[in-house]
Structures are given as C-alpha cells and as structure tokens.
Write a protein that holds these residues in place. Structure first.
Motif, PDB file in Angstrom:
ATOM      1  N   ASP B 290      -8.230   5.851   7.084  1.00 37.91           N
ATOM      2  CA  ASP B 290      -9.497   6.225   7.420  1.00 37.91           C
ATOM      3  C   ASP B 290     -10.534   6.644   6.463  1.00 37.91           C
ATOM      4  N   VAL B 291     -10.067   7.179   5.422  1.00 41.55           N
ATOM      5  CA  VAL B 291     -11.249   7.680   4.235  1.00 41.55           C
ATOM      6  C   VAL B 291     -11.809   6.102   3.718  1.00 41.55           C
ATOM      7  N   ARG B 292     -11.280   5.355   3.411  1.00 41.57           N
ATOM      8  CA  ARG B 292     -11.509   4.012   2.750  1.00 41.57           C
ATOM      9  C   ARG B 292     -12.005   3.059   3.410  1.00 41.57           C
ATOM     10  N   GLY B 293     -11.525   2.997   4.881  1.00 45.89           N
ATOM     11  CA  GLY B 293     -11.884   1.892   5.753  1.00 45.89           C
ATOM     12  C   GLY B 293     -11.023   0.851   5.719  1.00 45.89           C
ATOM     13  N   SER B 294     -10.388   0.518   4.451  1.00 47.97           N
ATOM     14  CA  SER B 294      -9.269  -0.530   4.515  1.00 47.97           C
ATOM     15  C   SER B 294      -7.989  -0.039   3.505  1.00 47.97           C
ATOM     16  N   LEU B 295      -7.009  -0.904   3.469  1.00 47.39           N
ATOM     17  CA  LEU B 295      -5.786  -0.542   2.437  1.00 47.39           C
ATOM     18  C   LEU B 295      -5.833  -1.617   1.558  1.00 47.39           C
ATOM     19  N   LYS B 296      -6.828  -2.279   1.333  1.00 47.24           N
ATOM     20  CA  LYS B 296      -6.499  -3.534   0.266  1.00 47.24           C
ATOM     21  C   LYS B 296      -6.325  -2.703  -1.239  1.00 47.24           C
ATOM     22  N   GLY B 297      -5.304  -3.352  -1.856  1.00 47.49           N
ATOM     23  CA  GLY B 297      -5.055  -2.711  -3.115  1.00 47.49           C
ATOM     24  C   GLY B 297      -4.134  -1.495  -3.074  1.00 47.49           C
ATOM     25  N   ILE B 298      -3.878  -0.982  -1.867  1.00 54.74           N
ATOM     26  CA  ILE B 298      -3.028  -0.016  -1.998  1.00 54.74           C
ATOM     27  C   ILE B 298      -1.630  -0.268  -1.792  1.00 54.74           C
ATOM     28  N   THR B 299      -0.696   0.225  -2.531  1.00 49.19           N
ATOM     29  CA  THR B 299       0.524  -0.236  -2.437  1.00 49.19           C
ATOM     30  C   THR B 299       1.545   1.045  -2.236  1.00 49.19           C
ATOM     31  N   ALA B 300       3.049   0.725  -2.017  1.00 51.86           N
ATOM     32  CA  ALA B 300       3.685   1.937  -1.704  1.00 51.86           C
ATOM     33  C   ALA B 300       3.626   3.036  -2.677  1.00 51.86           C
ATOM     34  N   ARG B 301       3.427   2.407  -4.041  1.00 52.55           N
ATOM     35  CA  ARG B 301       3.486   3.306  -5.190  1.00 52.55           C
ATOM     36  C   ARG B 301       2.320   4.507  -5.048  1.00 52.55           C
ATOM     37  N   HIS B 302       1.234   4.051  -4.371  1.00 57.33           N
ATOM     38  CA  HIS B 302       0.038   5.075  -4.284  1.00 57.33           C
ATOM     39  C   HIS B 302       0.570   6.194  -3.294  1.00 57.33           C
ATOM     40  N   ALA B 303       1.108   5.801  -2.212  1.00 58.92           N
ATOM     41  CA  ALA B 303       1.886   6.632  -1.095  1.00 58.92           C
ATOM     42  C   ALA B 303       2.707   7.609  -1.837  1.00 58.92           C
ATOM     43  N   ASP B 304       3.627   7.044  -2.608  1.00 57.85           N
ATOM     44  CA  ASP B 304       4.642   7.765  -3.313  1.00 57.85           C
ATOM     45  C   ASP B 304       4.026   8.771  -4.264  1.00 57.85           C
ATOM     46  N   GLU B 305       2.903   8.606  -4.894  1.00 62.04           N
ATOM     47  CA  GLU B 305       2.179   9.469  -5.682  1.00 62.04           C
ATOM     48  C   GLU B 305       1.662  10.613  -5.008  1.00 62.04           C
ATOM     49  N   LEU B 306       1.328  10.370  -3.777  1.00 63.84           N
ATOM     50  CA  LEU B 306       0.687  11.352  -3.179  1.00 63.84           C
ATOM     51  C   LEU B 306       1.440  12.199  -2.311  1.00 63.84           C
ATOM     52  N   ILE B 307       3.050  11.700  -1.994  1.00 65.53           N
ATOM     53  CA  ILE B 307       4.076  12.490  -1.549  1.00 65.53           C
ATOM     54  C   ILE B 307       4.486  13.430  -2.653  1.00 65.53           C
ATOM     55  N   ARG B 308       4.636  12.979  -4.038  1.00 68.60           N
ATOM     56  CA  ARG B 308       4.885  13.762  -5.105  1.00 68.60           C
ATOM     57  C   ARG B 308       3.868  14.892  -5.268  1.00 68.60           C
ATOM     58  N   LEU B 309       2.632  14.464  -5.236  1.00 70.01           N
ATOM     59  CA  LEU B 309       1.594  15.478  -5.366  1.00 70.01           C
ATOM     60  C   LEU B 309       1.686  16.741  -4.512  1.00 70.01           C
ATOM     61  N   CYS B 310       2.049  16.349  -3.087  1.00 71.52           N
ATOM     62  CA  CYS B 310       2.418  17.090  -2.087  1.00 71.52           C
ATOM     63  C   CYS B 310       3.854  18.192  -2.392  1.00 71.52           C
ATOM     64  N   GLY B 311       4.629  17.399  -3.036  1.00 71.88           N
ATOM     65  CA  GLY B 311       5.781  18.142  -3.322  1.00 71.88           C
ATOM     66  C   GLY B 311       5.551  19.109  -4.437  1.00 71.88           C
ATOM     67  N   SER B 312       4.769  18.786  -5.309  1.00 71.02           N
ATOM     68  CA  SER B 312       4.691  19.677  -6.684  1.00 71.02           C
ATOM     69  C   SER B 312       3.997  21.121  -6.277  1.00 71.02           C
ATOM     70  N   GLY B 313       3.083  21.026  -5.254  1.00 66.12           N
ATOM     71  CA  GLY B 313       2.649  22.419  -4.813  1.00 66.12           C
ATOM     72  C   GLY B 313       1.565  23.308  -5.997  1.00 66.12           C
ATOM     73  N   THR B 314       1.173  22.159  -6.886  1.00 64.73           N
ATOM     74  CA  THR B 314       0.054  22.780  -7.757  1.00 64.73           C
ATOM     75  C   THR B 314      -1.124  22.541  -7.278  1.00 64.73           C
TER      76      THR B 314
END
Lengths: 384, 384
Positions: B290-314
């Motif tokens: 929705d933000v970028r318009g496409s998922l080109k170049g986005i891998t599972a690792r990017h989503a995992d990084e965001l999940i870790r970010l959410c879990g960190s609470g910082t």
C-alpha cells in the motif's frame, strides 16, 4: 600447555551448529543429551561437535548405538568403532540390539522403516531410563533437502513439505540440520577423525541415492546452485503454514463437533460445507482420524466427497470410507461412524445354480453355471 | 450425408476439454471468445477444439494472432498459417503487430517477458474492442507442471506454486490446462491438422527447455510416472491455501489499519507482533504494498525485520526498506511511510581530497585520491 589453533573449517562448522542450537532453542544448560551415533560421518561429527561444545553449553552427553542385527561383521565393527570413540572422548556409551528383520515381518514394514522404528524406540527408552532430556540425531541440510524434494515429487502438501523438524516433541533435536554434508566431512577431516561407511546404503535406498547422487547435483548445476538452502527454506515455510492451518482447523473442529460418544463424530453439515476448503478438508481429516484411529489410505478425494455430501443436503445419503467408516447425512448433521465388524449373518443371499447373485454390500456379483466334470479347468494357482 | 466416425483420440481429448471447461466454469452460452493463436500445436488445437465444440457450447469465436516483429520470414509465415486456418474454419481473424525489441528496451525486460506483455495487452484490447467476454489461451498440463517445478526450484511459497491459473480475472481462460502436450499433438494428427514449430524456442528459453526435455522426462522415469498430474495437483492445492491465507490476511489488515492518509500506513504493534507469523508476514506485505505501490525487492526477511521491530517495543526505532520506505515504531504503532524523494539539500557531506566520506543515508562511502594525469585509467565501458 600449548593450545593448537582451531582450524577455520572446525570453527565455521561449530559456529554454525551453535547458531542452529540457539535459533531453535534446542538445548538448555544442565541438559543430559543422548546422542544417537551410528558411526557414519554425520553422527560421528555430531558427537564430536557436541563433545567439544559441551562445557560451553553446560550439557552432559551419553552416546547410544543400536545394532540392527542386519549386516553381520560390518555392524559389529560399527559398534566397536563407536565404543572406542566414546572411550577416547570419555563419553558414556550405551549399546542396544534389535532384530529388525523380525520386526519388519511382524509389523509389515520394509527393512528401512522397521530399522527407523527400532532405532527411535531404543533411543526414547534409553533416554527415559537414563534421565536424558534430549536426544540428538545427526540429520544434515542434505537430508532435509532430499526429504523435501522427495515429498514434493510425490505431491505432498504443507505437512509433507515441512520435511525434517529441527525439534520434535521438545525431545528429539537435530543440531546439524543446517549444515551441508560436505561441511560435515571437512570438519571430521580437519580433526583427523575417521568414520564408518555403510556399504548397504546403495541397496537399501535406491531412490534416495539416485536423488542424492544424481538429481540434487543436477539441479544445483542447472537450476539453483543453492538448492539445499532453498529446500530448507521451503521446509521452514511449509512448517509455518501447516502449523497455522492445523491450529485453525483444530479450533474449528472442536467448536463444530457435537456429542462425546466414542467412535461417532457428528458435525453440522451446513457450516461444514461453508468453510473454506483449505480448512474444511482438514476439519474432516481430524474427524475421520478420531473415528478410525488413523488417516492411512485417506486421500484428499475422500474429504472432497464428504464436503459434496454435506453440500447436497440429501438426508439419508451416505458415503463409505476405507477402514469400515461410514459418513451419513442425517437431519442436517454429518455423522461419521465406524461400522460394526461384519459378523456372520449380517446379510444372506441365495445363489441360484445356474444363475447370478449380486451382493451390493460387498460390491461384487457371483455367477454360477453347470459344467461337466471333464471340463473343469485347473484352478489358477493363487498360493503365491 | 455420411458422417465419419470421430476417432477415439479426438473424443478423449474433447471430453477432457469439456470437463475442464465445466469444472472451472470457464464459458457461458452466448459468450464471444477471443482465441489466442500463435500457430504452434497448443493454440492450433485450442482453436480447432473450441471450433468443433462451439455450437454445443453456444459460443462464438474470434481468433487473434500477434506478430512480435522478431523472427522475420518465419513470423510472417506463422501469421499466414493462422489466417488460412481461420479462413478454412470460417472463424473471424484479427492480426496485430508489436515491436517487442523496442518494448523490451523501453521497459527494461527480457525479450520473452516483453513478448508476453505485448501479447496480453493486444489480447485484452482486442477482446474489449470486439466485445469478447473471454480470452482463451493454449497453456497445457505440461506448461503447468513446468511452471510449478521452476517455481519450486526457486523456493516459491504458495503464491508461486499456484502456477498457471485456469481462470484469471474471469476473462482469461485456459481450456487445455489439464491436457498433456502429447495428447494435444495426437489430437491434431488425428484430425490431419498441421501446426507451426517455433525454431527460436531453444534459444529464447534455455532453462525452460532443459526442464522440458531433460528434467521432467527424468523425473517421470525415476521418481513419479505421473509427475505432470502431481504438479498440477500441487498447483491446485497451493492456490487453495494461498487463497485462504490471502483472505485471512486481508481481513486482518483491514481490521488493524489506522487512518486513511495516502502513503502512510499505521498498524498497532502489539497485536501485529502477536499474529501467527504465517498471517503477520502477509499483513505486513499488504501494508508495504500500500505504501510503496509494489513488492518488488521485498523479501520474507524484510517482513521478519518489521515483526522483530514490533516485538522490541522500543519507540523511536526504525527500519529502512528498499524503495524509500521507512518503518518506525511510534508510541505502540508501526508507521510505514514513504520517504520524501531525495530533494537536493536533504543531506550534504564534504568530500576531502584525498580522503574518504561515508554517506550513511545512501549506504555508500566515497573515497578520493590524487593521481597524475598520465595515470588516469580508461573509464570502464558501462554503456552496454
């Protein structure tokens, strides 16, 4: 005391194993670990590596070796090899013996399956009796890739593609599951450690060997040089999806299921037919397993038939499943029930001679004719 | 009038096509169908078969052929072949022309991709202008199997393994998708119908051809004689799972998403981190798209990084994603936002000569040294 520098190959391998141990929370300090050691490269490396890391991890080791009673002298020498290795390392050694050939004929399994069953039984019993909280086995990244590829070629869904689980029942752990086999052998060579080769590999596991020595190298050369890692990623992804679908299906099944009679499962047909097929099919498999005790011989087609039955809305219609289970639609409920075993007298037909007599319950038809004695053909030999 | 009996090969093929048409609800009586015909065996059989079934199905046909401007005389002859075939059958014929080479360089695609884009654009436009409600294309069971195998070897999840869809957008239909290529050719031979062979196949699609002529026959011989059907089943299963996971993720995303500003997506971090990863990762992909318009170049690792970010609470921590998108944790919300395009003056660094200057925003570092004029090396030629 002069400490020899640790070769790079050894460091890389052990760091890799530590990463796997941490990532999957395989070991806790204080754990007593039973290590399954056949004497082959993988399990020898597993024992050696865990032994070298034991103090740092705060674990203690016991090595276990099962003699399958299959390969005569060679198997005796495998056992002696592992015994001597343990003696040298100062690791406690437990040897067991199984009669795999007898087990195979008793349980109607092939030798490979029977050997695996015997091995895991021996390991679980030994671990329990010695108070070992973990059992470490030596599967590698190659084993993982081979298993995922084989399952894919057979047409497995997520459950099959999940491959070899890094941790099973919080008991069995596979610390080498992210290490390629080549690294395992280089590790042993760097530590001047020998291992035993199993000469029956090629006979026992023809298809697996073709996969290992032909297909995977071919795929790596022409399609994906990192095919091993790709298959491992596929397995991890499939485990995640299977875990999610499994948990949704179990919750749905529990919510829909009526009654608590054993051997009968009742589910409301309309909500069942309205589920997304990815969930509906799994709910039905849970129901079938509850009634039958297993899913052996049950395919996706059977679940689809039941979904169609639910959608039809025709009360009284029924579908027979393998393993003496009947699914009947009754007043808006799908009723799965085990048939009472076919006692004599359950049905009876008269066979006219000459004449025909269909037996719909058995799906067969008998026909009788009169022949003269001289024309009786020799009975076909069915004894073999 | 004497009607010749229909050969068995022809009957089997056409009954198979009818089953596929019915199972996937591909055609309705009254439909005008645009049939894409290259002149190769598959699309020639498609046209012939739909023509023979047209009255029974209550449909009318138009044939469409795109000249890719790539293969000179050969392509001219393909066009002539299809034109003559249509004349003989009495089917209306529409020819188009594309400059695929120019398209490829304009859109930075390889020739094959560009040709496919051009073809589907031509077909959609032609169908729209002629009022055709369906576009039939000639993919076979072999194309399906090849596509699933290739995706599997690359490590695709459900979306990739879904393979070729029988029906797309309720517009594009693939009536031959359950017919093996061998059957297609036998069908044409039985009807004494010739077809055109594309001599550039082998150059254009090396990997695909290796798969077709080496890997699949090898797998059928040594691992699974029904490998084509197995791959098709895998595709159907993957489509089902992908459909379910997609619908759950979309619902979850809509329920979690805050605000309606364009180019910003806000999601509550704690519920997001608490989702099952199979869903959490998909929700994040929807947000990123929705933000970028496409998922080109986005891998599972990017989503995992965001999940870790959410879990960190910082609060205040952020992660940069490819395509100028930043994900920031702000007071319990994950905020995904497109960075304002790098206007001049956004950052400025001094580059000392000689010296080094790291530019953390761009993830690069420039270094400068003084060289004598005579020692300036020729610039490497990047023009090709």
């Amino acid at each position: 005391m002069i400490r020899e520098p640790v070769p790079r190959t050894v460091r890389v391998f052990e760091e890799g194993v530590l990463r796997t141990l941490r990532k999957h929370g395989m070991l806790d300090p204080g754990d007593a670990v039973l290590v399954a050691v056949s004497g082959g490269a993988d399990s020898t490396a597993l024992l050696l590596c865990l032994h070298r890391l034991a103090r740092r991890l705060g674990i203690t080791l016991v090595a276990a070796h099962l003699h399958h009673g299959l390969r005569g002298d060679e198997a005796d020498m495998d056992e002696a090899f592992v015994r001597e290795l343990c003696l040298r390392l100062g690791v406690r050694f437990v040897a067991g013996r199984a009669d795999v050939r007898r087990l195979a004929s008793e349980r109607k399994r092939n030798l490979e399956d029977a050997a695996r069953l015997a091995r895991y039984e021996f390991l679980r019993e030994t671990a329990a009796s010695l108070g070992c909280r973990k059992i470490a086995v030596g599967h590698t990244l190659n084993d993982q890739a081979e298993s995922v590829l084989l399952r894919f070629l057979r047409g497995s869904g997520e459950e099959g593609l999940s491959g070899i689980h890094p941790v099973l029942d919080n008991l069995i752990i596979r610390p080498l599951l992210e290490r390629p086999r080549g690294q395992v052998q280089r590790y042993l060579t760097s530590l001047s450690q020998t291992w035993r080769e199993d000469s029956t590999n090629s006979q026992l596991r023809l298809r697996r060997n073709r996969l290992r020595h032909e297909l995977i190298p071919y795929l790596a050369k022409h399609f994906n040089p990192r095919v091993l890692e790709t298959m491992a990623r596929t397995a991890a992804h499939a485990r995640e999806v299977a875990g999610y679908l499994g948990s949704v299906s179990r919750r749905t099944y529990q919510a829909l299921r009526h009654g608590t009679e054993p051997d009968i499962v009742q589910l409301p047909a309309r909500p069942l037919a309205g589920l997304h097929p990815a969930i509906g099919r799994r709910v039905l498999r849970l129901a079938i397993r509850d009634v039958r005790g297993s899913l052996k011989g049950i395919t996706a087609r059977h679940a689809d038939e039941l979904i169609r039955l639910c959608g039809s809305g025709t009360s009284g219609r029924s579908v027979d499943l393998p393993g003496m289970v009947t699914a009947r639609l009754q007043f808006g409920e799908l009723v799965l029930q085990r048939k009472t075993p076919g006692a004599p007298g359950l049905y009876r037909y008269e066979l006219p001679v000459p004449g025909r007599c269909p037996v719909p319950e058995a799906g067969v038809s008998f026909s009788a004719s009169l022949v003269s004695c001289a024309n009786v053909p020799d009975a076909p030999d069915r004894s073999r």
